[in-house]
Design a protein around this motif. Structure first.
Motif, PDB file in Angstrom:
ATOM      1  N   THR A   1       1.220   5.868  -7.462  1.00 33.34           N
ATOM      2  CA  THR A   1       0.028   6.458  -8.086  1.00 33.34           C
ATOM      3  C   THR A   1       0.265   7.931  -8.373  1.00 33.34           C
ATOM      4  N   LEU A   2       0.783   8.646  -7.376  1.00 38.27           N
ATOM      5  CA  LEU A   2       0.969  10.086  -7.549  1.00 38.27           C
ATOM      6  C   LEU A   2       2.022  10.378  -8.612  1.00 38.27           C
TER       7      LEU A   2
ATOM      8  N   ALA B   1      -0.636   1.215 -10.491  1.00 33.44           N
ATOM      9  CA  ALA B   1       0.474   1.105  -9.539  1.00 33.44           C
ATOM     10  C   ALA B   1       0.543  -0.300  -8.948  1.00 33.44           C
ATOM     11  N   ILE B   2      -0.569  -0.799  -8.434  1.00 35.40           N
ATOM     12  CA  ILE B   2      -0.538  -2.105  -7.786  1.00 35.40           C
ATOM     13  C   ILE B   2      -0.501  -3.223  -8.821  1.00 35.40           C
TER      14      ILE B   2
ATOM     15  N   VAL C   1       0.241   9.771 -11.994  1.00 34.02           N
ATOM     16  CA  VAL C   1      -0.713  10.823 -12.368  1.00 34.02           C
ATOM     17  C   VAL C   1       0.039  12.089 -12.754  1.00 34.02           C
TER      18      VAL C   1
ATOM     19  N   LEU D   1       0.808  -1.228   0.000  1.00 33.85           N
ATOM     20  CA  LEU D   1       0.000   0.000   0.000  1.00 33.85           C
ATOM     21  C   LEU D   1       0.841   1.278   0.000  1.00 33.85           C
TER      22      LEU D   1
ATOM     23  N   ALA E   1      -4.764   5.152 -12.423  1.00 29.47           N
ATOM     24  CA  ALA E   1      -3.400   5.169 -11.864  1.00 29.47           C
ATOM     25  C   ALA E   1      -3.302   4.338 -10.592  1.00 29.47           C
ATOM     26  N   SER E   2      -4.332   4.425  -9.724  1.00 31.89           N
ATOM     27  CA  SER E   2      -4.281   3.675  -8.465  1.00 31.89           C
ATOM     28  C   SER E   2      -4.242   2.178  -8.749  1.00 31.89           C
ATOM     29  N   GLN E   3      -4.863   1.761  -9.844  1.00 34.42           N
ATOM     30  CA  GLN E   3      -4.863   0.348 -10.211  1.00 34.42           C
ATOM     31  C   GLN E   3      -3.580  -0.023 -10.947  1.00 34.42           C
TER      32      GLN E   3
ATOM     33  N   SER F   1       2.357   1.780  -3.392  1.00 33.30           N
ATOM     34  CA  SER F   1       1.328   2.075  -4.392  1.00 33.30           C
ATOM     35  C   SER F   1       0.873   3.526  -4.317  1.00 33.30           C
ATOM     36  N   ILE F   2       0.781   4.053  -3.104  1.00 31.29           N
ATOM     37  CA  ILE F   2       0.329   5.443  -2.948  1.00 31.29           C
ATOM     38  C   ILE F   2       1.326   6.389  -3.617  1.00 31.29           C
TER      39      ILE F   2
END
Lengths: 557, 219
Positions: free
Chosen positions: A189-190, A227-228, A193, A182, A223-225, A185-186
Motif C-alpha cells: 500500500t505504501l 494491494a490485496i 501511494v 496483511l 491503495a489499501s484495496q 499488503s501494508i
C-alpha cells in the motif's frame, strides 16, 4: 518508435519482473513453509483464538476441515449480501442505495469465491464502507481460504497414516492473513501511494477544469484495496476501469509492482510445497510447468498485441483501442497474461478490445483452470491434481499402479480427481449453452455472431474458474446473468475445494510407500512436460468445439 | 423407517447441526477479521498515507498555475486524469469512452472488439477528423489519436500525437513551434527505468504550461 525497441523493452521488462520474483522465491517460499508448519502461535494470535473461541491446535479430519471452510464461507456470503442490501442505511455509502437482490447475491458470491466478477461499476455503486469492510475483507479471506486448501492438500501428500487429519482450518486461515497477506499488503500500500495511487476517504466531488468544465475527482481508500486485490489474486477493481484507472495504476512502476504482487504467491507456493514434502525438486517441477505455461501466454499475447492483426488495429495503426498510453501494447499484454493466468481478473487494458489471438490466449488461459500459475492456493492444488492425472496416465502406459510422492493413486483417488477435472468445464459449457438458448441470455450480447459467443463463453469461463475478468461487452448486470454467474462461481469454487479436501484426507491416511526402481520420477523435465501436456489436452478436448465456434471463427473471418 | 434410513437421517442431522456450529464460529471469525482488515487496516493505511504522501494520496491535484494542491476547490483537476480540450489552442487528449467523455464517475473503454463494424466506423471517422484538424494525411494520424483508452481517463498521448499537434497549437497561440516543442519535451516521459511501459506526453501539464508561457510572453 520502432518495433525492435518495443520488443527489447518488453523483454527487459519481463526480465526485471522475473528477477524480482526469483529473488523472492527461496526466502519467501521457506517463510510460508514455516508459517504453515510451525507449532508455535504468536502472542497476538493466541489472544485472537481466545477471542473467537477456537482451539488452534486441534487437528481436523478432512470432513471437519471442509465443514469449517463451508460454514465460514456461508456466513461470508450472507454477511456480504446483507451489507450490500443495507448499504443505503449505513454510513460511508456516499449516497448510494443498497444493491438489488440479484446484484447483492452476485457480488457476495463473487468476492467470497475469490472471483471478483463485477457486474457493477465501483464509482457508481459502492460506497467506501462496502468497499473496505465488505469487498476488501473478502479479498483477504477468500485468498486465505485458497491458500489453506492448497496447504491441506500438501499435508495430505506429506503425512503418513494420520487418520485423514489435514490440519486446522481456523489456524491456516488466521496465519495466512496475519503472517502473510496483511504484512505484505501494508508494505505494498505504501509503495503504491508513494507512486501516486490514491488513499483517502473523500467523496467523489466536482472541480472546475482548466477549460471551465466540471469534472468529478473520485476518492476512496484505493491503495489499501489495490494491494490485496493483486496479492490475493482477487481482481475486483475499486473503479470500473480497474487497474487501467490512473488512480489505481498511475504509471509503469506501479504497474510492475501490481504484476509482481499478483504472481508472487502463486509462483512461490511450489517452493513451499517442495519444502513441506521434503523434496525441493518436486516444487521445481511444478513451478516449471506453471512458469512455462505463463511465459508462453506472455509471449503469444505480446506478439499479437504488438503486431496488431485485425481490422481495427490495422486501420488505426496499432492495437491501442482499450489500452492506456503509459502501458501500450506490450505492457498491457504482460498484465493480461499474468492476470488471466493467475485467475485474478484485474485488468490494465480492456481484453474485449484485444486482437483476436490476444483475446484468445486470455480465454485459453482461463480455460486451463487456474494453473498458469493459478490463483493463490487454487493454482497449486489445481496443478497437483493435474500431476496426479499425469502419473495415472503414465501408470496406464507402463501397466503398474501409479504413485505420486509415495502415495498410491488408486480408484478412490482417481474418482475424486476425475470429478475435479470435470466440474469446471461442465459449469462453463452448460452455462454458455443455456445462455445462448434463452431470451434473457441472448439479450445481454453486444455483438451478435462469433464475438457474441466468445463474450458469453468468456463470462462463464471467468465465473466458473473464479477468474473475474470480463469481455466487458456482455451486459451482465441483469438479474439473469447475475443469478446464473453467481451459481457458476459458487459451484466452480466449492465443489473442487471439497473434492481436494477429500483427496487430501485419503492421501493423509495412506502410509507413504518408499520409491522403488519402477517408480516414475516426478521431479524431472520429462514429468513436467507430461503435466503440461495433460493440462493442455484436457482443456483442448473439452473446449475445442466451442472455441471453434467463437474466437477461431472470429480470427479467420 | 428402516434402521439404515434412521442412521442416515441421524447422520444428516448431525452434519446439519455441525455446519451450524461451524458457521457460528465462522461468524465470530468473520467479525473479528472485518474489524482487523476491513476497518483498522484501511484506516491506518489512510492515516499513514495522508501523513507521508498527502498530495498523492489525495489524487495529485493541481492548480491552474501547475502547482500542487490538496484542496479540491482550488484545483483545476488531477495530474492523473485526462480532461476534454477542444479549442485549437489546446493539445487534445485521446478519445474517451468514460460516460459522455472524460467522466471519472463512469470510467471505462468502449469494449468493442477488433472486428466490430461500429468501432471500424468510429476509427475511420476520427482519423478523417484528426487529419483535417491538423492538416495532414490520414495515414499520418497515430493510433492513440483515434482509439479510446481503457479507462477513458488516460492523461497521456503518444509523442507522435503531440508532435502532430505542435504546428496547430503554435499557430493558434502565436508562439514559435520551437517553444511549443520544448514544452512538449518538458512534459514527456520515456519508459520508466528504460524498459517499463511506453513513452508518453502529459496533456494537462502541457496545456497548463502553454497557458503560463502565453501569459509570460503577452506580459
Amino acid at each position: 518508435m520502432s518495433t525492435t525497441t518495443t520488443v527489447l523493452a518488453a523483454v527487459g521488462q519481463l526480465a526485471l519482473l522475473v528477477t524480482l520474483l526469483g529473488a523472492a522465491h527461496a526466502p519467501f517460499g521457506a517463510y510460508m513453509a514455516r508459517v504453515y508448519s510451525s507449532p508455535r502461535h504468536l502472542r497476538g494470535e493466541r489472544l485472537w483464538y481466545r477471542l473467537v473461541r477456537v482451539d488452534p491446535d486441534v487437528e481436523q479430519h478432512w470432513r471437519t476441515y471442509a465443514l469449517s471452510l463451508l460454514g465460514f464461507s456461508l456466513v461470508s456470503v450472507l454477511a456480504l449480501f446483507g451489507l450490500g442490501r443495507l448499504q443505503g442505511h449505513l454510513p460511508g455509502n456516499l449516497g448510494f442505495p443498497g444493491l438489488d437482490p440479484a446484484g447483492a447475491w452476485n457480488s457476495a458470491v463473487s468476492f467470497t469465491t475469490n472471483t471478483n466478477w463485477q457486474w457493477y461499476s465501483g464509482e457508481q455503486t459502492a460506497g467506501h464502507l462496502l468497499q473496505m469492510a465488505g469487498f476488501a475483507v473478502q479479498n483477504f479471506l477468500s485468498a486465505a481460504v485458497g491458500m489453506s486448501v492448497a496447504i491441506a492438500l500438501v499435508r495430505g501428500f506429506a503425512r503418513s497414516g494420520t487418520d485423514a487429519r489435514i490440519g486446522n482450518f481456523w489456524t491456516d486461515l488466521t496465519r495466512s492473513v496475519v503472517r502473510i497477506l496483511l504484512p505484505i499488503s501494508i508494505v505494498a500500500t505504501l509503495v503504491l501511494v508513494a507512486n501516486g495511487v490514491v488513499q483517502n476517504l473523500d467523496p467523489h466531488s466536482a472541480v472546475t477544469t482548466l477549460t471551465g468544465d466540471t469534472q468529478h475527482v473520485v476518492g476512496g481508500p484505493v491503495a489499501s484495496q489495490e494491494a490485496i486485490k493483486e496479492l490475493g489474486t482477487n481482481g475486483g477493481g475499486f473503479f470500473n476501469a480497474n487497474s487501467a484507472h490512473p488512480f489505481e495504476n498511475p504509471n509503469p512502476v506501479t504497474n510492475l509492482v501490481e504484476i509482481f504482487l499478483l504472481l508472487l504467491i502463486p509462483m512461490t507456493l511450489p517452493r513451499t510445497f517442495g519444502l513441506l514434502v521434503g523434496d525441493r525438486r518436486q516444487g521445481w517441477a511444478i513451478l516449471g510447468v506453471m512458469a512455462t505455461l505463463w511465459a508462453s501466454a506472455v509471449a503469444l499475447t505480446t506478439w499479437s498485441e504488438v503486431a496488431g492483426p485485425g481490422t481495427v488495429p490495422q486501420l488505426a495503426g496499432a492495437a491501442m483501442e482499450g489500452k492506456e498510453t503509459r502501458f501500450g501494447p506490450a505492457t498491457s499484454a504482460l498484465f493480461a497474461a499474468s492476470t488471466t493466468g493467475t485467475s485474478t481478473g484485474a485488468v490494465n487494458s480492456m481484453h474485449d478490445s484485444f486482437t483476436a489471438p490476444g483475446g484468445g490466449v486470455a480465454l485459453f488461459d482461463m480455460l486451463l483452470g487456474e494453473v498458469a500459475p493459478g490463483g493463490v492456493g487454487a493454482g497449486l492444488y489445481g496443478m497437483l491434481v493435474l500431476a496426479v492425472v499425469a502419473v495415472f496416465v503414465a501408470g496406464l502406459m507402463v501397466g503398474r499402479t501409479p504413485e505420486y510422492l509415495g502415495k498410491k493413486i488408486g480408484r478412490g483417488e482417481m474418482t475424486l480427481v476425475a470429478f475435479f477435472v470435470l466440474t469446471t468445464p461442465a459449469i462453463v459449457l452448460v452455462g454458455t449453452a443455456v445462455s445462448v438458448s434463452v431470451a434473457p441470455g441472448l439479450l445481454g450480447i453486444q455483438e451478435p455472431g462469433p464475438h457474441g459467443l466468445s463474450e458469453v463463453l468468456y463470462a462463464f469461463a471467468s465465473a466458473g474458474n473464479n477468474n473475474g475478468s470480463a469481455f466487458a461487452g456482455l451486459s451482465t448486470g441483469t438479474p439473469y446473468y447475475n443469478t446464473m454467474l453467481g451459481l457458476a462461481m459458487l459451484a466452480g469454487r466449492f465443489v473442487p475445494i471439497v473434492l481436494v479436501l477429500a483427496l487430501a484426507g485419503r492421501l493423509a491416511s495412506q502410509r507413504t510407500v518408499p520409491a522403488s526402481v519402477g517408480t516414475l520420477p516426478t521431479h524431472q523435465p520429462l514429468f513436467a512436460g507430461l503435466v503440461a501436456v495433460v493440462a493442455i489436452v484436457v482443456v483442448g478436448l473439452t473446449f475445442v468445439p466451442v472455441l471453434s465456434l467463437g474466437p477461431v471463427v472470429e480470427a479467420l473471418s | 423407517m428402516t434402521q439404515s434410513q434412521a442412521v442416515t437421517a441421524t447422520a444428516r442431522r448431525a452434519t446439519g447441526a455441525s455446519l451450524t456450529r461451524h458457521a457460528l464460529t465462522g461468524l465470530r471469525v468473520l467479525l473479528a477479521f472485518t474489524l482487523l482488515v476491513g476497518v483498522a487496516y484501511p484506516l491506518a493505511m489512510t492515516g499513514a498515507s495522508q501523513l507521508l504522501f498527502g498530495w498523492r494520496a489525495d489524487g495529485s491535484l493541481v492548480r491552474a498555475d501547475g502547482s500542487p494542491t490538496r484542496d479540491r476547490s482550488e484545483a483545476v483537476g488531477s495530474a492523473l486524469l485526462s480532461q476534454s480540450f477542444e479549442g485549437p489552442e489546446w493539445f487534445r487528449s485521446r478519445p474517451s469512452a468514460a460516460g459522455d467523455g472524460f467522466d471519472p464517475l463512469s470510467s471505462g473503454g468502449t469494449n468493442l472488439g477488433p472486428e466490430s463494424p461500429e468501432l471500424v466506423g468510429s476509427v475511420r471517422e476520427l482519423r478523417a477528423e484528426v487529419a483535417a484538424t491538423e492538416g495532414v494525411d490520414v495515414f499520418d494520424v497515430p493510433a492513440d489519436a483515434v482509439t479510446s483508452s481503457a479507462s477513458g481517463l488516460d492523461p497521456h498521448i503518444s509523442p507522435a500525437y503531440a508532435e502532430l499537434q505542435v504546428p496547430r497549437v503554435a499557430r493558434a497561440r502565436g508562439l514559435p513551434e520551437e517553444v511549443v516543442r520544448e514544452l512538449v519535451a518538458d512534459h514527456s516521459a520515456g519508459r520508466s527505468l528504460g524498459v517499463l511501459g511506453d513513452p508518453r506526453v502529459d496533456v494537462l501539464g502541457l496545456n497548463i504550461a502553454l497557458d503560463r508561457s502565453g501569459r509570460t510572453i503577452g506580459g
